[in-house]
Scaffold this motif. Structure first.
Motif, mmCIF file in Angstrom:
data_model
loop_
_atom_site.group_PDB
_atom_site.id
_atom_site.type_symbol
_atom_site.label_atom_id
_atom_site.label_comp_id
_atom_site.label_asym_id
_atom_site.label_seq_id
_atom_site.Cartn_x
_atom_site.Cartn_y
_atom_site.Cartn_z
ATOM 1 N N GLN A 92 81.423 38.823 30.594
ATOM 2 C CA GLN A 92 80.348 39.497 31.311
ATOM 3 C C GLN A 92 79.449 40.160 30.278
ATOM 4 O OE1 GLN A 92 81.542 42.186 34.398
ATOM 5 N NE2 GLN A 92 79.498 42.998 34.707
ATOM 6 N N ARG A 93 78.190 39.790 30.291
ATOM 7 C CA ARG A 93 77.266 40.312 29.290
ATOM 8 C C ARG A 93 76.966 41.785 29.524
ATOM 9 N NH1 ARG A 93 71.899 36.952 28.078
ATOM 10 N NH2 ARG A 93 73.542 35.543 27.366
ATOM 11 N N LEU A 94 76.981 42.566 28.441
ATOM 12 C CA LEU A 94 76.585 43.963 28.506
ATOM 13 C C LEU A 94 75.063 44.051 28.512
ATOM 14 C CD1 LEU A 94 79.097 45.451 25.923
ATOM 15 C CD2 LEU A 94 79.040 45.955 28.369
ATOM 16 N N THR A 95 74.515 44.881 29.385
ATOM 17 C CA THR A 95 73.067 45.040 29.497
ATOM 18 C C THR A 95 72.711 46.516 29.603
ATOM 19 O OG1 THR A 95 72.920 45.034 31.922
ATOM 20 C CG2 THR A 95 73.030 42.878 30.827
ATOM 21 N N ARG A 96 71.410 46.778 29.536
ATOM 22 C CA ARG A 96 70.910 48.143 29.718
ATOM 23 C C ARG A 96 71.248 48.686 31.099
ATOM 24 N NH1 ARG A 96 67.449 45.124 27.006
ATOM 25 N NH2 ARG A 96 66.095 45.897 25.316
ATOM 26 N N ASP A 97 71.445 47.787 32.063
ATOM 27 C CA ASP A 97 71.627 48.203 33.454
ATOM 28 C C ASP A 97 73.083 48.320 33.885
ATOM 29 O OD1 ASP A 97 68.830 48.204 33.890
ATOM 30 O OD2 ASP A 97 68.878 46.022 34.142
ATOM 31 N N ASN A 98 74.014 47.790 33.071
ATOM 32 C CA ASN A 98 75.403 47.831 33.535
ATOM 33 C C ASN A 98 76.356 48.589 32.615
ATOM 34 O OD1 ASN A 98 76.150 46.117 31.404
ATOM 35 N ND2 ASN A 98 76.264 44.282 32.685
ATOM 36 N N ALA A 99 75.851 49.162 31.506
ATOM 37 C CA ALA A 99 76.728 49.790 30.514
ATOM 38 C C ALA A 99 76.500 51.289 30.415
ATOM 39 C CB ALA A 99 76.528 49.142 29.149
ATOM 40 N N VAL A 100 77.570 52.011 30.068
ATOM 41 C CA VAL A 100 77.520 53.440 29.812
ATOM 42 C C VAL A 100 78.378 53.705 28.575
ATOM 43 C CG1 VAL A 100 79.388 53.766 31.509
ATOM 44 C CG2 VAL A 100 78.083 55.748 30.717
ATOM 45 N N LEU A 101 77.950 54.663 27.753
ATOM 46 C CA LEU A 101 78.651 54.980 26.508
ATOM 47 C C LEU A 101 79.379 56.310 26.642
ATOM 48 C CD1 LEU A 101 79.262 54.529 23.465
ATOM 49 C CD2 LEU A 101 77.048 55.618 22.979
ATOM 50 N N LEU A 102 80.674 56.307 26.344
ATOM 51 C CA LEU A 102 81.502 57.515 26.334
ATOM 52 C C LEU A 102 81.925 57.804 24.899
ATOM 53 C CD1 LEU A 102 83.200 59.769 27.659
ATOM 54 C CD2 LEU A 102 85.003 58.054 28.044
ATOM 55 N N ILE A 103 81.511 58.958 24.363
ATOM 56 C CA ILE A 103 81.822 59.349 22.993
ATOM 57 C C ILE A 103 82.821 60.497 23.038
ATOM 58 C CG2 ILE A 103 80.877 60.231 20.836
ATOM 59 C CD1 ILE A 103 78.194 58.993 21.603
ATOM 60 N N VAL A 104 84.022 60.256 22.506
ATOM 61 C CA VAL A 104 85.125 61.201 22.671
ATOM 62 C C VAL A 104 85.513 61.864 21.343
ATOM 63 C CG1 VAL A 104 87.498 61.483 23.508
ATOM 64 C CG2 VAL A 104 86.003 59.783 24.576
ATOM 65 N N ASP A 105 85.299 63.162 21.260
ATOM 66 C CA ASP A 105 85.920 64.027 20.242
ATOM 67 C C ASP A 105 85.562 63.704 18.794
ATOM 68 O OD1 ASP A 105 87.020 64.905 22.578
ATOM 69 O OD2 ASP A 105 89.057 64.255 22.136
ATOM 70 N N HIS A 106 84.319 63.378 18.534
ATOM 71 C CA HIS A 106 83.877 63.237 17.143
ATOM 72 C C HIS A 106 83.580 64.640 16.610
ATOM 73 C CE1 HIS A 106 83.447 58.848 16.363
ATOM 74 N NE2 HIS A 106 83.525 58.811 17.696
ATOM 75 N N GLN A 107 84.650 65.343 16.265
ATOM 76 C CA GLN A 107 84.573 66.759 15.909
ATOM 77 C C GLN A 107 84.879 66.981 14.435
ATOM 78 O OE1 GLN A 107 86.805 67.282 19.935
ATOM 79 N NE2 GLN A 107 86.551 69.349 19.094
ATOM 80 N N TRP A 150 89.609 72.389 16.993
ATOM 81 C CA TRP A 150 89.129 71.213 16.270
ATOM 82 C C TRP A 150 87.658 71.280 15.878
ATOM 83 C CZ3 TRP A 150 93.222 69.229 14.538
ATOM 84 C CH2 TRP A 150 94.356 69.085 15.316
ATOM 85 N N GLY A 151 86.987 72.358 16.237
ATOM 86 C CA GLY A 151 85.611 72.523 15.817
ATOM 87 C C GLY A 151 84.619 71.785 16.701
ATOM 88 N N PRO A 152 83.321 71.919 16.384
ATOM 89 C CA PRO A 152 82.266 71.316 17.196
ATOM 90 C C PRO A 152 82.058 69.840 16.869
ATOM 91 C CG PRO A 152 81.296 72.472 15.359
ATOM 92 C CD PRO A 152 82.783 72.718 15.263
ATOM 93 N N THR A 153 81.202 69.205 17.647
ATOM 94 C CA THR A 153 80.755 67.841 17.348
ATOM 95 C C THR A 153 80.143 67.810 15.950
ATOM 96 O OG1 THR A 153 80.291 67.427 19.687
ATOM 97 C CG2 THR A 153 79.188 65.993 18.088
ATOM 98 N N ILE A 154 80.380 66.721 15.206
ATOM 99 C CA ILE A 154 79.796 66.634 13.866
ATOM 100 C C ILE A 154 78.281 66.764 13.976
ATOM 101 C CG2 ILE A 154 81.699 65.283 12.871
ATOM 102 C CD1 ILE A 154 79.898 62.794 13.154
ATOM 103 N N PRO A 155 77.648 67.483 13.055
ATOM 104 C CA PRO A 155 76.216 67.771 13.191
ATOM 105 C C PRO A 155 75.335 66.526 13.203
ATOM 106 C CG PRO A 155 77.068 68.493 11.041
ATOM 107 C CD PRO A 155 78.244 68.153 11.890
ATOM 108 N N GLU A 156 75.736 65.481 12.468
ATOM 109 C CA GLU A 156 74.935 64.261 12.433
ATOM 110 C C GLU A 156 74.842 63.614 13.817
ATOM 111 O OE1 GLU A 156 77.149 64.563 8.447
ATOM 112 O OE2 GLU A 156 77.573 64.948 10.567
ATOM 113 N N LEU A 157 75.945 63.652 14.554
ATOM 114 C CA LEU A 157 75.963 63.065 15.895
ATOM 115 C C LEU A 157 75.196 63.948 16.874
ATOM 116 C CD1 LEU A 157 76.919 60.892 17.839
ATOM 117 C CD2 LEU A 157 79.092 62.120 18.066
ATOM 118 N N LYS A 158 75.375 65.253 16.755
ATOM 119 C CA LYS A 158 74.651 66.184 17.618
ATOM 120 C C LYS A 158 73.147 66.001 17.457
ATOM 121 C CE LYS A 158 74.264 71.099 18.727
ATOM 122 N NZ LYS A 158 74.731 72.470 18.382
ATOM 123 N N GLU A 159 72.699 65.818 16.206
ATOM 124 C CA GLU A 159 71.278 65.615 15.941
ATOM 125 C C GLU A 159 70.772 64.312 16.545
ATOM 126 O OE1 GLU A 159 68.255 65.124 12.087
ATOM 127 O OE2 GLU A 159 70.367 65.656 11.788
#
Length: 208
Positions: A10-25, A68-77
């Motif tokens: 099943q092809r990933l598209t702008r309309d069917n995908a969501v990104l979950l980013i977990v604990d990049h701290q 564990w501290g905050p999200t890494i600043p590069e990702l937050k930016e």
């Protein structure tokens, strides 16, 4: 075979995908050993910026920031305007606010990245799969505390039916067309070695 696994591609598209980013701290990054942390930051920030360029919904989580501290600043930016969901549960999918945020997007293709690969990534990826999502684990935008833990986490996810992907190929699959208006922004975000060449060539040919 897991009943939730897609029976075919099943092809990933702008309309069917969501990104979950977990604990990049910040604190968790100090223990990553299976991938160089500069490479890891490059990959997760590139994925995040590409997702923003593609207008994907993004859910960002942290766990127990006093430990564990905050999200890494590069990702937050890279994610301006996107608020994080802080929780205490080990498995992000055990936090109802995380599940609700993902479900509110209405998308069933869940792209997941996390620190560490065998816990922060694997646990929610497998739990979401069991909850009816098709889940994609971004292996090179995740890290673990030993090579063995990373390998075991990946094997366990694959056995469960989670689909392993890389940070750049998942974004390029969603882009779909190099003539799309977001193409330059996506390739620039991913920071792949040939991206500059692609951009320069496109500029050259557009001027002909």
């Amino acid at each position: 075979m897991n009943a939730n696994v897609a029976p075919h591609y099943q092809r990933l598209t702008r309309d069917n995908a969501v990104l979950l980013i977990v604990d990049h701290q910040v604190g968790l990054y100090t223990g990553v050993r299976d991938i160089d942390t500069l490479e890891l930051k490059h990959n997760i920030v590139g994925l995040a910026r590409a997702a923003v360029a593609l207008h994907l919904p993004i859910v960002l989580t942290t766990t127990t920031e006093k430990m564990w501290g905050p999200t890494i600043p590069e990702l937050k930016e890279a994610l301006p305007g996107i608020s994080r969901i802080e929780r205490t549960t080990v498995n992000a999918w055990d936090e109802p606010r995380v599940v609700a945020a993902v479900k509110e997007t209405g998308r069933r293709n869940l792209i997941v990245t996390g620190i560490s690969t065998d816990v922060c990534l694997a646990f929610p990826a497998m739990a979401a799969l069991d909850d009816g999502f098709i889940t994609y684990a971004v292996i090179d935008a995740s890290g673990s505390f030993t090579h063995a833990q990373a390998d075991l986490g990946v094997m366990r996810m694959i056995q469960a039916g989670v689909i392993p992907v890389g940070y750049s190929n998942v974004a390029v699959e969603i882009l779909g067309d190099n003539a799309a208006p977001e193409a330059s922004a996506v390739y620039a975000a991913l920071g792949m070695p040939f991206a500059g060449l692609v951009f320069n060539l496109s500029q050259y040919f557009s001027g002909q």
